[in-house]
Design a protein around this motif. Structure first.
Motif, PDB file in Angstrom:
ATOM      1  N   LYS A   4      72.403  63.226   6.283  1.00 39.18           N
ATOM      2  CA  LYS A   4      71.660  62.560   7.353  1.00 39.18           C
ATOM      3  C   LYS A   4      70.158  62.814   7.225  1.00 39.18           C
ATOM      4  CE  LYS A   4      71.761  61.914  12.376  1.00 39.18           C
ATOM      5  NZ  LYS A   4      72.396  60.573  12.363  1.00 39.18           N
ATOM      6  N   LEU A 216      76.125  63.866  -0.175  1.00 35.24           N
ATOM      7  CA  LEU A 216      77.401  63.336   0.286  1.00 35.24           C
ATOM      8  C   LEU A 216      78.569  64.207  -0.171  1.00 35.24           C
ATOM      9  CD1 LEU A 216      76.969  59.475  -0.194  1.00 35.24           C
ATOM     10  CD2 LEU A 216      76.985  60.761   1.948  1.00 35.24           C
ATOM     11  N   ASP A 220      78.262  65.744   4.129  1.00 37.85           N
ATOM     12  CA  ASP A 220      78.296  64.334   4.488  1.00 37.85           C
ATOM     13  C   ASP A 220      78.484  64.196   5.997  1.00 37.85           C
ATOM     14  OD1 ASP A 220      78.676  61.670   4.865  1.00 37.85           O
ATOM     15  OD2 ASP A 220      80.343  61.438   3.461  1.00 37.85           O
ATOM     16  N   LEU A 222      77.038  61.577   7.795  1.00 35.64           N
ATOM     17  CA  LEU A 222      76.570  60.246   8.165  1.00 35.64           C
ATOM     18  C   LEU A 222      77.541  59.581   9.123  1.00 35.64           C
ATOM     19  CD1 LEU A 222      75.280  58.720   4.794  1.00 35.64           C
ATOM     20  CD2 LEU A 222      73.998  59.993   6.524  1.00 35.64           C
ATOM     21  N   CYS A 227      75.445  54.804   8.019  1.00 32.21           N
ATOM     22  CA  CYS A 227      75.884  54.181   6.770  1.00 32.21           C
ATOM     23  C   CYS A 227      75.377  52.751   6.649  1.00 32.21           C
ATOM     24  CB  CYS A 227      77.402  54.219   6.664  1.00 32.21           C
ATOM     25  SG  CYS A 227      78.070  55.873   6.321  1.00 32.21           S
ATOM     26  N   ARG A 231      73.096  51.661   3.604  1.00 29.33           N
ATOM     27  CA  ARG A 231      73.551  50.530   2.785  1.00 29.33           C
ATOM     28  C   ARG A 231      72.459  49.475   2.645  1.00 29.33           C
ATOM     29  NH1 ARG A 231      78.980  47.123   4.480  1.00 29.33           N
ATOM     30  NH2 ARG A 231      78.406  45.125   3.534  1.00 29.33           N
ATOM     31  N   ILE A 273      79.944  54.580   1.119  1.00 28.00           N
ATOM     32  CA  ILE A 273      79.526  54.365   2.504  1.00 28.00           C
ATOM     33  C   ILE A 273      79.952  53.033   3.089  1.00 28.00           C
ATOM     34  CG2 ILE A 273      77.521  55.881   2.232  1.00 28.00           C
ATOM     35  CD1 ILE A 273      75.756  53.425   1.934  1.00 28.00           C
ATOM     36  N   TYR A 274      80.406  52.094   2.272  1.00 29.17           N
ATOM     37  CA  TYR A 274      80.606  50.745   2.796  1.00 29.17           C
ATOM     38  C   TYR A 274      81.682  50.692   3.872  1.00 29.17           C
ATOM     39  CZ  TYR A 274      85.129  49.597   0.699  1.00 29.17           C
ATOM     40  OH  TYR A 274      86.469  49.557   0.403  1.00 29.17           O
ATOM     41  N   ARG A 276      82.663  52.959   6.141  1.00 27.23           N
ATOM     42  CA  ARG A 276      82.177  53.428   7.443  1.00 27.23           C
ATOM     43  C   ARG A 276      81.182  52.449   8.057  1.00 27.23           C
ATOM     44  NH1 ARG A 276      80.217  59.346   6.096  1.00 27.23           N
ATOM     45  NH2 ARG A 276      80.437  58.538   3.984  1.00 27.23           N
ATOM     46  N   SER A 277      80.351  51.853   7.224  1.00 27.60           N
ATOM     47  CA  SER A 277      79.395  50.881   7.758  1.00 27.60           C
ATOM     48  C   SER A 277      80.120  49.672   8.327  1.00 27.60           C
ATOM     49  CB  SER A 277      78.408  50.445   6.667  1.00 27.60           C
ATOM     50  OG  SER A 277      79.052  49.688   5.654  1.00 27.60           O
ATOM     51  N   GLU A 308      86.737  53.621  -2.738  1.00 25.83           N
ATOM     52  CA  GLU A 308      85.899  54.652  -2.137  1.00 25.83           C
ATOM     53  C   GLU A 308      85.779  55.831  -3.080  1.00 25.83           C
ATOM     54  OE1 GLU A 308      85.249  56.747   2.179  1.00 25.83           O
ATOM     55  OE2 GLU A 308      87.230  56.044   1.616  1.00 25.83           O
TER      56      GLU A 308
END
Length: 323
Positions: A4, A216, A220, A222, A227, A231, A273-274, A276-277, A308
């Motif tokens: 973060k 990460l 990690d 975030l 995220c 991204r 990260i995708y 979680r985003s 992932e």
């Protein structure tokens, strides 16, 4: 630093840039997030999406207005709400660049070049077409002549027609060369594209985003909203470099070309990260019918297939669930 904290540092650096090119950031957001979800979004959703990056509501309004005037976006009013989507012309202008972002490799080069002669164009049109070609990563071979190793005449003709320049532009496709990397050709490549500057930009990208990737695997922390910011920043910074990269074949590139490592880093971070985003995007984005639909099937083919990746697994991957 935690992940973060690394992200906060990246975000601060982005917000310090002057001028803050929100229009370019919005194009990145459409290409990466909104287009795979149907392509149409409420202006209020776009504002919420970019607020954590320091982009004010007023700047978003001003930027989308300019993008409409420039032919990138189109607007639709439903009651008091405005909804924006990418125009057909806008999509054609940036689609190839985004395809380069998410493709792991490039097709093997056959030794052919696309040559574009602009000498017969009126000066104002010539300058405009030249800028469009530079945006597509064409290099300058000589005065009034531009070149690209991967673009084809077939791909370029519709664009020239759209720009109103087809009748006065000469486009040639050379025959494949048997000897594809002679010394003279390597010199020409360095004159047509500033590889030193391009390599430096890739190096800066690696320096900026490697610390986030390392954290990460250690700390990690975030959130899904974090995220999204990570991204957008990741793809935005990487896309800006690719706009100037003609994706030259390996035989014409330096052996220590930083672009290869930058591609791997972008892929690894995106995969991490995708998911979680997307959790947060499902609750954030709306169009006139309600929440935006989930990503299209094509979205999951990005970077060779979205799986992932966990840095703590030392490169081992967990397969993405079927969609």
């Amino acid at each position: 630093m935690s992940a973060k904290q690394q992200l906060e540092s990246l975000n601060r650096d982005f917000q310090k840039k002057r001028p803050l090119r929100a229009g370019s950031l919005i194009i990145t957001t459409y290409g990466d997030i909104i287009h795979p979800r149907g392509g149409n979004v409420w202006l209020g959703s776009l504002m919420k999406l970019l607020t954590p990056m320091g982009v004010s509501e007023r700047l978003v309004r001003t930027s989308v207005y300019r993008l409409v005037q420039e032919g990138w976006l189109q607007t639709e009013k439903v009651g008091r709400c405005s909804y924006y989507s990418v125009t057909g012309a806008g999509l054609r202008r940036f689609q190839q660049a985004f395809e380069h972002v998410y493709t792991l490799g490039t097709d093997e080069w056959n030794g052919s070049w696309c040559l574009v002669f602009l000498n017969q164009l009126e000066p104002e049109t010539r300058a405009r077409v030249r800028e469009e070609l530079k945006w597509l990563s064409f290099g300058s071979m000589a005065a009034g002549v531009m070149e690209h190793p991967r673009f084809t005449r077939h791909e370029l003709i519709p664009l020239l027609q759209e720009w109103g320049a087809l009748d006065d532009t000469i486009v040639m496709q050379t025959q494949p060369m048997e000897q594809r990397s002679p010394r003279a050709l390597r010199r020409q490549v360095r004159e047509s594209w500033n590889l030193d500057e391009l390599g430096f930009r890739y190096k800066r990208f690696l320096e900026k985003f490697r610390p986030l990737w390392r954290e990460l695997s250690i700390n990690d922390n975030l959130s899904p909203e974090d995220c999204i910011t990570a991204r957008i920043l990741l793809i935005h910074e990487y896309r800006k470099i690719l706009l100037r990269d003609p994706l030259l074949p390996d035989e014409l590139l330096p052996g220590d070309w930083e672009g290869r490592s930058a591609k791997q880093l972008c892929r690894n971070l995106y995969r991490a990260i995708y998911r979680r985003s997307d959790e947060h995007l499902a609750n954030l984005l709306e169009n006139a019918s309600g929440p935006l639909p989930g990503p299209s099937q094509g979205f999951y083919r990005r970077f060779g297939g979205l799986i992932e990746e966990n840095p703590a697994d030392n490169g081992k991957f967990v397969a993405e669930e079927s969609v």
